[in-house]
Design an enzyme around this catalytic site. Structure first.
Site, short mmCIF file in Angstrom:
data_model
loop_
_atom_site.label_atom_id
_atom_site.label_comp_id
_atom_site.label_asym_id
_atom_site.label_seq_id
_atom_site.Cartn_x
_atom_site.Cartn_y
_atom_site.Cartn_z
N LYS A 13 12.04 13.16 -3.35
CA LYS A 13 12.84 12.77 -2.18
C LYS A 13 13.53 11.42 -2.41
CE LYS A 13 9.39 13.03 0.85
NZ LYS A 13 8.25 13.33 -0.04
N ARG A 88 5.95 12.71 9.57
CA ARG A 88 4.93 13.35 8.74
C ARG A 88 3.92 14.10 9.60
NH1 ARG A 88 5.43 9.69 4.01
NH2 ARG A 88 4.02 10.30 2.35
N ARG A 122 3.47 9.16 -12.94
CA ARG A 122 4.48 8.23 -12.45
C ARG A 122 4.05 6.78 -12.71
NH1 ARG A 122 6.82 9.21 -6.43
NH2 ARG A 122 4.88 8.35 -5.68
N ARG A 155 0.86 3.16 -9.11
CA ARG A 155 0.53 2.92 -7.70
C ARG A 155 -0.90 3.36 -7.44
NH1 ARG A 155 5.37 5.58 -4.17
NH2 ARG A 155 3.55 6.24 -2.96
N ARG A 166 -3.75 12.88 -0.63
CA ARG A 166 -2.39 12.90 -0.08
C ARG A 166 -1.89 14.34 0.07
NH1 ARG A 166 0.78 9.44 -4.13
NH2 ARG A 166 2.56 9.42 -2.73
#
Ligand code: AMP
Length: 211
Positions: A13, A88, A122, A155, A166
């Site tokens: 996104k 969300r 990532r 992260r 998540r």
């Protein structure tokens, strides 16, 4: 044009928003980025939400909606905005209706196994926020940013346990928004497992009424 980007974490996104916002003159509003910048600047809000973000859980609807409502009052939104990571939950979507008009909701459709691979690889430059992937988009020198030379970080919420949490939160709390916006006639679904550029082009065509 006011758009919502809806999809699991790691669906691309943010990357698509970076392409689309330039071409359509939209402002990219990522609630995750807003929280992270509050944490970095050690604001009262940042201190309140730091542990929640690290765990991969959701900040309360009340705090999140207030933050978004305030952001949408700023004067830089004349061509519209992309909401990335908000709403969300169903209560957030209900609340959003009270302070903004949405023209389209883009669903980033991607298998959850692909998302785990994307997120766990990532890496991020801590000062510029530039994103790499150890497999799909590696830096020139392993572990270091191409421009600043700083060591890249992972992260906290991209670590395996937080990723699982998540995705669980996404399935239970966010996925029901697909049916919610379908019912409102706003949903457009794109295959997000292909390249980000392709998804961006589809959104640009959509904004011109070509699809
Ligand atoms: P993101 O960068 O979109 O993956 O968001 C990172 C984290 O910020 C999430 O895991 C949540 O802890 C928090 N967050 C972002 N957007 C929301 C939201 N709409 N509601 C609640 N928490 C959020």
């Amino acid at each position: 044009m006011n758009i919502i980007f809806l999809g699991p974490p790691g669906a691309g996104k943010g990357t698509v928003a970076a392409i689309v916002k330039e071409q359509l003159g939209l402002v990219h509003i990522s609630t995750g980025d807003l929280f992270r910048s509050n944490i970095k600047n050690e604001t009262a809000l940042g201190k309140q939400v730091k542990a929640i973000l690290a765990s991969g859980g959701l900040v309360s609807d009340e705090i999140t909606c207030k933050m978004v409502e305030e952001r949408l009052k700023e004067k830089d939104l004349e061509h519209g905005f992309i909401l990335d990571g908000f709403p969300r939950t169903i209560p957030q979507a209900d609340e959003l209706k009270k302070f903004a008009k949405i023209d389209a909701v883009i669903e980033f459709a991607i298998p959850l196994e692909d998302v785990v691979r994307r997120l766990s690889g990532r890496r991020m430059c801590p000062s510029t926020g530039r994103i790499y992937h150890i497999e799909f988009d590696p830096p020139k020198k392993e572990g270091f940013d191409d421009e600043t030379g700083e060591p890249l970080i992972q992260r906290d919420d991209d670590k395996e346990e937080a990723i699982r949490h998540r995705l669980d939160v996404y399935t239970k709390q966010t996925e029901p928004l697909i049916a919610y916006y379908k019912k409102e006639g706003l949903l457009k679904t794109f295959d997000a497992s292909v390249s980000s550029k392709h998804v961006a082009q589809c959104i640009i065509k959509l904004s011109k009424g070509e699809i």
